[in-house]
Design a protein around this motif. Structure first.
Motif, PDB file in Angstrom:
ATOM      1  N   SER A 131     -16.097 -26.443  28.380  1.00 23.05           N
ATOM      2  CA  SER A 131     -16.525 -25.339  27.537  1.00 23.05           C
ATOM      3  C   SER A 131     -17.923 -24.905  27.956  1.00 23.05           C
ATOM      4  CB  SER A 131     -16.539 -25.772  26.064  1.00 23.05           C
ATOM      5  OG  SER A 131     -15.259 -26.183  25.653  1.00 23.05           O
ATOM      6  N   PRO A 132     -18.167 -23.590  28.038  1.00 26.00           N
ATOM      7  CA  PRO A 132     -19.502 -23.140  28.432  1.00 26.00           C
ATOM      8  C   PRO A 132     -20.525 -23.426  27.354  1.00 26.00           C
ATOM      9  CG  PRO A 132     -18.144 -21.277  27.767  1.00 26.00           C
ATOM     10  CD  PRO A 132     -17.242 -22.483  27.797  1.00 26.00           C
ATOM     11  N   ALA A 133     -21.787 -23.477  27.746  1.00 21.69           N
ATOM     12  CA  ALA A 133     -22.866 -23.637  26.792  1.00 21.69           C
ATOM     13  C   ALA A 133     -22.882 -22.436  25.849  1.00 21.69           C
ATOM     14  CB  ALA A 133     -24.203 -23.752  27.520  1.00 21.69           C
ATOM     15  N   ARG A 134     -23.326 -22.670  24.629  1.00 20.20           N
ATOM     16  CA  ARG A 134     -23.376 -21.586  23.654  1.00 20.20           C
ATOM     17  C   ARG A 134     -24.705 -20.846  23.806  1.00 20.20           C
ATOM     18  NH1 ARG A 134     -21.754 -25.759  19.041  1.00 20.20           N
ATOM     19  NH2 ARG A 134     -22.971 -27.002  20.497  1.00 20.20           N
ATOM     20  N   SER A 135     -24.839 -20.194  24.943  1.00 21.78           N
ATOM     21  CA  SER A 135     -26.075 -19.487  25.250  1.00 21.78           C
ATOM     22  C   SER A 135     -25.970 -18.028  24.837  1.00 21.78           C
ATOM     23  CB  SER A 135     -26.396 -19.585  26.745  1.00 21.78           C
ATOM     24  OG  SER A 135     -25.294 -19.146  27.512  1.00 21.78           O
TER      25      SER A 135
END
Length: 282
Positions: A131-135
């Motif tokens: 999962s990608p970072a929540r940036s």
């Protein structure tokens, strides 16, 4: 269940490795950060030189930054210390990167499946896609051209004329921007986060694009890495030339071949970029 579930973990990274040993690349550090949500650790500390801290700016799993001068004292408060430097630490409960990799070949080959090696050591399931970072950020660049490579790995560089041709093919209808020509890591991460799609040879930019959820075209050749092949939205393109050794993971190529990146086809790259961006709009 991961052996780290509910545990406290200290990650040590970015310090000079043992003499004669190649240091782990920054892209590999990002790969480890992408695994943290799957560890289930209750507390994660990060110890690195200050210039690497932009890597963890969007990593919510890291709950504490440990200054290097406090490492000797701070490690006592953690159940496990994961040492990503290729030097030994005189502490108990340390798992070193050299315990996880095997063989005497190039480090890039030994760490090709690094998440699998770490997952195996700690009994953590490795997902097909992290999962990608929540940036957060404004993706105001359609296509980022990640053109720079380390001097030691010049063999991975796409020749400038091919980059210019790709830029010309895409710049008619899309916003195209070039990787900053400096070594400011914070600015580099910020630039990656502005890109809807990144075109890059294998390197830190690929890892950051995946970590921050951008679309990605990987221009593989002498090197490759496993997670890129399961990443969506993304694709891996290979040079349009035969080679039984590819990827060779050799900084000098095989038998003085000089590399294969010149055999990438700009029209193929541009077409893949348009397809991925169109999918993103859907």
């Amino acid at each position: 269940m991961s052996a780290l579930a509910g545990a406290s973990v200290l990650i040590v990274a970015g310090f000079p490795g043992a003499e004669g040993k190649e240091a782990l690349g920054l892209g590999d550090l990002v790969r480890v950060l992408a695994m943290l949500p799957h560890f289930g650790a209750r507390r994660v500390g990060w110890c690195s030189p200050p210039h690497l801290r932009p890597l963890i700016a969007d990593c919510r799993e890291v709950t504490e930054v440990v200054p290097p001068e406090r490492l000797a004292q701070a490690h006592e408060g953690y159940d496990v210390t994961l040492n990503l430097d290729r030097r030994s630490l005189p502490f108990a409960g340390v798992v070193g990167i050299d315990e996880l990799i095997a063989g005497n070949g190039p480090l890039k080959r030994a760490t090709f499946d690094l998440p699998v090696l770490i997952g195996r050591r700690f009994g953590a399931e490795v997902p097909e896609r992290f999962s990608p970072a929540r940036s957060e950020g404004n993706r105001d660049i359609d296509v980022g051209l990640n053109w720079r490579v380390p001097d030691a790995w010049a063999i991975k560089a796409l020749p400038p004329p091919l980059w210019r041709e790709i830029a010309g093919l895409l710049g008619v209808s899309l916003t195209v921007d070039w990787q900053p020509d400096n070594d400011d890591l914070a600015a580099y991460v910020a630039w990656i986060k502005r890109c809807r799609l990144l075109i890059s040879s294998v390197g830190l930019g690929c890892h950051l694009a995946m970590y921050h959820g951008a679309a990605l075209i990987v221009l593989a050749g002498p090197t490759d890495f496993a997670e890129a092949h399961g990443y969506e939205p993304g694709t891996v393109l290979w040079p349009d030339s035969p080679c039984v050794h590819r990827p060779c993971f050799a900084a000098a190529g095989v038998d003085g071949c000089g590399g294969c990146m010149h055999a990438h086809v700009p029209t193929t790259v541009a077409a893949a970029a348009r397809t991925l961006l169109q999918q993103g709009r859907g």
